[in-house]
Write a protein that holds these residues in place. Sequence first.
Motif, PDB file in Angstrom:
ATOM      1  N   LEU A 144      75.252  47.980 102.830  1.00 53.58           N
ATOM      2  CA  LEU A 144      75.453  48.165 101.333  1.00 53.58           C
ATOM      3  C   LEU A 144      76.726  47.579 100.597  1.00 53.58           C
ATOM      4  CD1 LEU A 144      74.421  49.083  98.598  1.00 53.58           C
ATOM      5  CD2 LEU A 144      75.073  51.135  99.074  1.00 53.58           C
ATOM      6  N   GLU A 145      77.688  47.645 101.681  1.00 58.04           N
ATOM      7  CA  GLU A 145      79.232  47.417 101.182  1.00 58.04           C
ATOM      8  C   GLU A 145      79.213  45.986 101.361  1.00 58.04           C
ATOM      9  OE1 GLU A 145      84.007  48.114 102.488  1.00 58.04           O
ATOM     10  OE2 GLU A 145      82.217  49.002 103.642  1.00 58.04           O
ATOM     11  N   ARG A 146      78.847  45.435 102.289  1.00 60.94           N
ATOM     12  CA  ARG A 146      78.883  43.723 102.725  1.00 60.94           C
ATOM     13  C   ARG A 146      77.904  43.502 101.284  1.00 60.94           C
ATOM     14  NH1 ARG A 146      81.175  39.323 104.123  1.00 60.94           N
ATOM     15  NH2 ARG A 146      79.772  37.638 104.765  1.00 60.94           N
ATOM     16  N   LEU A 147      76.832  43.660 101.134  1.00 62.85           N
ATOM     17  CA  LEU A 147      76.033  43.141  99.994  1.00 62.85           C
ATOM     18  C   LEU A 147      76.693  43.157  98.724  1.00 62.85           C
ATOM     19  CD1 LEU A 147      73.576  41.949  98.724  1.00 62.85           C
ATOM     20  CD2 LEU A 147      72.376  44.630  98.475  1.00 62.85           C
ATOM     21  N   GLU A 148      77.332  44.096  98.429  1.00 57.84           N
ATOM     22  CA  GLU A 148      78.528  44.225  97.149  1.00 57.84           C
ATOM     23  C   GLU A 148      79.258  43.620  97.216  1.00 57.84           C
ATOM     24  OE1 GLU A 148      78.630  48.529  96.614  1.00 57.84           O
ATOM     25  OE2 GLU A 148      76.576  48.681  95.786  1.00 57.84           O
ATOM     26  N   SER A 149      79.893  42.989  98.344  1.00 56.46           N
ATOM     27  CA  SER A 149      81.143  42.226  98.255  1.00 56.46           C
ATOM     28  C   SER A 149      80.817  40.816  98.112  1.00 56.46           C
ATOM     29  CB  SER A 149      81.625  42.342  99.740  1.00 56.46           C
ATOM     30  OG  SER A 149      80.968  41.571 100.648  1.00 56.46           O
ATOM     31  N   PHE A 150      79.519  40.420  97.744  1.00 58.77           N
ATOM     32  CA  PHE A 150      79.313  38.929  97.686  1.00 58.77           C
ATOM     33  C   PHE A 150      79.732  38.527  96.409  1.00 58.77           C
ATOM     34  CE2 PHE A 150      76.496  39.504 101.483  1.00 58.77           C
ATOM     35  CZ  PHE A 150      77.025  38.262 102.262  1.00 58.77           C
ATOM     36  N   ARG A 151      80.079  37.079  96.327  1.00 54.52           N
ATOM     37  CA  ARG A 151      80.555  36.810  94.878  1.00 54.52           C
ATOM     38  C   ARG A 151      79.864  35.269  94.714  1.00 54.52           C
ATOM     39  NH1 ARG A 151      81.004  41.186  94.664  1.00 54.52           N
ATOM     40  NH2 ARG A 151      82.863  42.367  93.942  1.00 54.52           N
ATOM     41  N   PRO A 152      79.660  34.808  93.663  1.00 53.28           N
ATOM     42  CA  PRO A 152      79.260  33.245  93.308  1.00 53.28           C
ATOM     43  C   PRO A 152      80.071  32.268  94.339  1.00 53.28           C
ATOM     44  CG  PRO A 152      79.521  34.484  91.170  1.00 53.28           C
ATOM     45  CD  PRO A 152      80.151  35.214  92.073  1.00 53.28           C
ATOM     46  N   GLY A 153      79.669  31.209  94.544  1.00 48.05           N
ATOM     47  CA  GLY A 153      80.209  30.289  95.274  1.00 48.05           C
ATOM     48  C   GLY A 153      80.161  30.544  96.929  1.00 48.05           C
TER      49      GLY A 153
END
Length: 277
Positions: A144-153
């Motif tokens: 969950l932490e990894r999923l929420e860490s993603f940003r555009p680009g």
Amino acid sequence: MEFVTLSDGTRLRTWTTGTTTASPPVVLLHGGPGLWDYLEPVAAMLDDLTVVHRFDQRGCGGSDPSENQTMQRLQDDIEELREHWGHERIVVLGHSFGAKLALTYAAAYPQHVAKVGHFSGVGIGDWHTPYFEVRDQRMTAEQLERLESFRPGRTPAEETEFRALSWFTDHADRERAWQWALEDAAVPYPINWAANRALAGEVNSWPDDELAARVAGLTMPVWLVHGTGDPRPASAVQALAKHIPNHEFRLIEGAGHSLWRERPAELRQVLQEFLDS
């Protein structure tokens, strides 16, 4: 495969398979919004029963880009495709977001709809809370932490990981969920986030009583099919079904969001009954 040019010049990528029978042709509507057609396995289950059409919605997959992303435009796209294919009446069968699109198309063009299939949709009421509860139960805290860490680009590898983390909780079979999500994530098309925001924002803004009023006017048979292992709660779909005069509600035990993957035999039986009804 055929590209069909619509009245506004947008070309949609389409596929036609199946066999001409006494049953009306089926048009499959993929979900998203902002994704691409992934319903070939469902088409294969129908190909010996009737003619089956699939297409990438505008701005998605192999169809032309389009900034015109409204439910009305998508409904009109289906109507223009129906006219192009030369059918007086069709069965519209939608999955996920496509399930809601199938209902709204039927409400807009009832004279041309023989039946509606609402498969793995979200229904009405607060479905978000139970959905996120199940999603979070199926993920580790690290995931969950990894999923929420993603940003555009994102890099291509990061995009694959982001999609897999977003989608693997949809599957009830936890042993095969990650592999299935990776297979879906590997599709080489970008997610159309502009379409996703526009269309999801539009349908989420509809009050439940507005959607209930739309479906209350449907007179054709409407089948609502859901998996017991789908994180989107079946209770919200049942709440919607109560407003549809001529409906059939079916639960497929042990199936997640992608019914054809986890319970193909059961789904095939439901599809045959749906067309025969």
